[in-house]
Motif scaffolding. Sequence first.
Motif, PDB file in Angstrom:
ATOM      1  N   ASN A 134       2.397   1.913  -3.448  1.00 37.27           N
ATOM      2  CA  ASN A 134       1.364   2.354  -4.387  1.00 37.27           C
ATOM      3  C   ASN A 134       1.025   3.822  -4.149  1.00 37.27           C
ATOM      4  O   ASN A 134       0.973   4.623  -5.098  1.00 37.27           O
ATOM      5  CB  ASN A 134       0.112   1.483  -4.229  1.00 37.27           C
ATOM      6  N   THR A 185      -3.383  -2.948  -8.116  1.00 38.36           N
ATOM      7  CA  THR A 185      -2.545  -1.769  -8.362  1.00 38.36           C
ATOM      8  C   THR A 185      -2.227  -1.619  -9.844  1.00 38.36           C
ATOM      9  O   THR A 185      -2.452  -0.556 -10.439  1.00 38.36           O
ATOM     10  CB  THR A 185      -1.238  -1.870  -7.559  1.00 38.36           C
ATOM     11  N   SER A 187       5.807  -6.173  -2.701  1.00 41.90           N
ATOM     12  CA  SER A 187       4.570  -6.282  -1.929  1.00 41.90           C
ATOM     13  C   SER A 187       4.280  -7.688  -1.425  1.00 41.90           C
ATOM     14  O   SER A 187       3.786  -7.873  -0.315  1.00 41.90           O
ATOM     15  CB  SER A 187       3.385  -5.804  -2.771  1.00 41.90           C
ATOM     16  N   ASP A 199       0.826  -1.211   0.000  1.00 46.76           N
ATOM     17  CA  ASP A 199       0.000   0.000   0.000  1.00 46.76           C
ATOM     18  C   ASP A 199       0.857   1.257   0.000  1.00 46.76           C
ATOM     19  O   ASP A 199       0.511   2.269  -0.637  1.00 46.76           O
ATOM     20  CB  ASP A 199      -0.926  -0.004   1.220  1.00 46.76           C
ATOM     21  N   ALA A 233       5.146   2.547  -7.484  1.00 43.90           N
ATOM     22  CA  ALA A 233       4.589   1.544  -8.397  1.00 43.90           C
ATOM     23  C   ALA A 233       4.417   2.113  -9.798  1.00 43.90           C
ATOM     24  O   ALA A 233       4.692   1.446 -10.803  1.00 43.90           O
ATOM     25  CB  ALA A 233       3.250   1.032  -7.866  1.00 43.90           C
ATOM     26  N   PHE A 238       6.354  -5.113  -8.974  1.00 46.24           N
ATOM     27  CA  PHE A 238       5.537  -4.783  -7.803  1.00 46.24           C
ATOM     28  C   PHE A 238       5.508  -5.948  -6.823  1.00 46.24           C
ATOM     29  O   PHE A 238       5.577  -5.766  -5.598  1.00 46.24           O
ATOM     30  CB  PHE A 238       4.122  -4.428  -8.254  1.00 46.24           C
TER      31      PHE A 238
END
Length: 452
Positions: A74, A121, A112, A71, A79, A108
């Motif tokens: 992003n 995302t 993550s 999160d 990202a 990504f």
Amino acid sequence: MSDGTLITLISLGVTMLFMFGVPVFLVIGYWVIGMSFVLELPLDNIGAALADVFTDGFALLAMPLFILTGDLINRSGIARRLSDFAYSCLGWIRGGLGMASLGACGLFAAISGSNSATTATIGSMLHPEMVKGGYDARFSAATAAAGGTVGIIIPPSIIFIVYGFMMNLPISDLFMAGIIPGILMVLAMMLVCFLICWRHGWGYLIALSLSRVVKTGIGAWLGFFAIGLVLWGIYTGKFSPTEAAGVTVGFCVVVGFLCLPLHRLINRGRDERPDVSERSYGEMLVVRGFGPIELPSITMRSAQITGILAPLIAVSVVMQQILSVLGAQESITAFVTGMGGYYPTLFTAMAIVFVAGMVLESLPVTIILAPILAPIAASIGVDPIQFAVVFLVGASIGFITPPYGLNLYVASGVTGVPYFRLLRYTVPYLAALITVWLLVALVPELSTALLP
């Protein structure tokens, strides 16, 4: 009424609840409580098991931290910079933007560790760009869904943490074992994307520009640094996966706070120019960032996801105990080993994982089946680390396999394309992933080559 009849009725009842959309945590919880009454097991065993998971599971602390990392990167804009770099490298090839979205999924995922976060995302960022770039909307959404499958394979991986915790395997070794299979999954899907786009003539091409590649590479330097930080720390033993998750969260928070004022200063308060070629190198060095006031909302979103996953892990531990009492492990073991021979046994175990992944999310599949199938695989000579990768690649394929296909639902939600309209373009990606899965099963070195 006999115990066997009660067990059957309870199992049918919770199956109906699952089909009606009741959360998996509640479905398993109802089954566990019902079985405890039937088998006359003390209910305080459930509370004790839940407490043990939450108090003794140090490795599981990495899970909420990596969810939070996804999160943070992003919201900070990291990202987007990774996806810009991928497009600069691949945009000159037919289907380049689609291939770039798959590459961005891989990048990504390397920070993550979540499939749904990866799909959501990258899908929300690049699906509109793909549609404007001449791609079919259904294909674009299916590409985002398929790309998200690598979210649990390329390290760091939330599900690898769960698997390692349950099977008492070194999580750092599992992370290393997932690198090559994850890269192969991305490359296989890129090939499929290229072939489909070449056949249909989809996508507008951009000229390959070294300056654009360099500029977007500079713009993505924070993302590359975060990826390198995690892998370097774990691979060299400087910190454990849980500590790596904490370090990455701290890095992302510092980057977000520092970059926000710098970004406003460099851009003079205006929004970032959408065309990369128009941005200066100074603009590319600093991402959008976020302020302290945004941190609680970001943390709350991550906590909500963790609040769904953590109780599910805990209650599933009790489910394993009950299945052991019922003799389920012995029955499945007898069935799988009854196939006879190395490959028949291995492929039967893989088939069970594949079928389970069609109706369940990877977490319950792992929690329920890994303790049963992993010892079987070890008994026929399969390396435990290799089988972990084989197991989880198979579970990841379930993300785009109907009728469940979590990534398909996520992609449908963020793109607005109806679920059933995604399925046609999911099939080629599914074939590519199954091919890679078979390679990982047949060639152990793909999983073990990077192990120390």
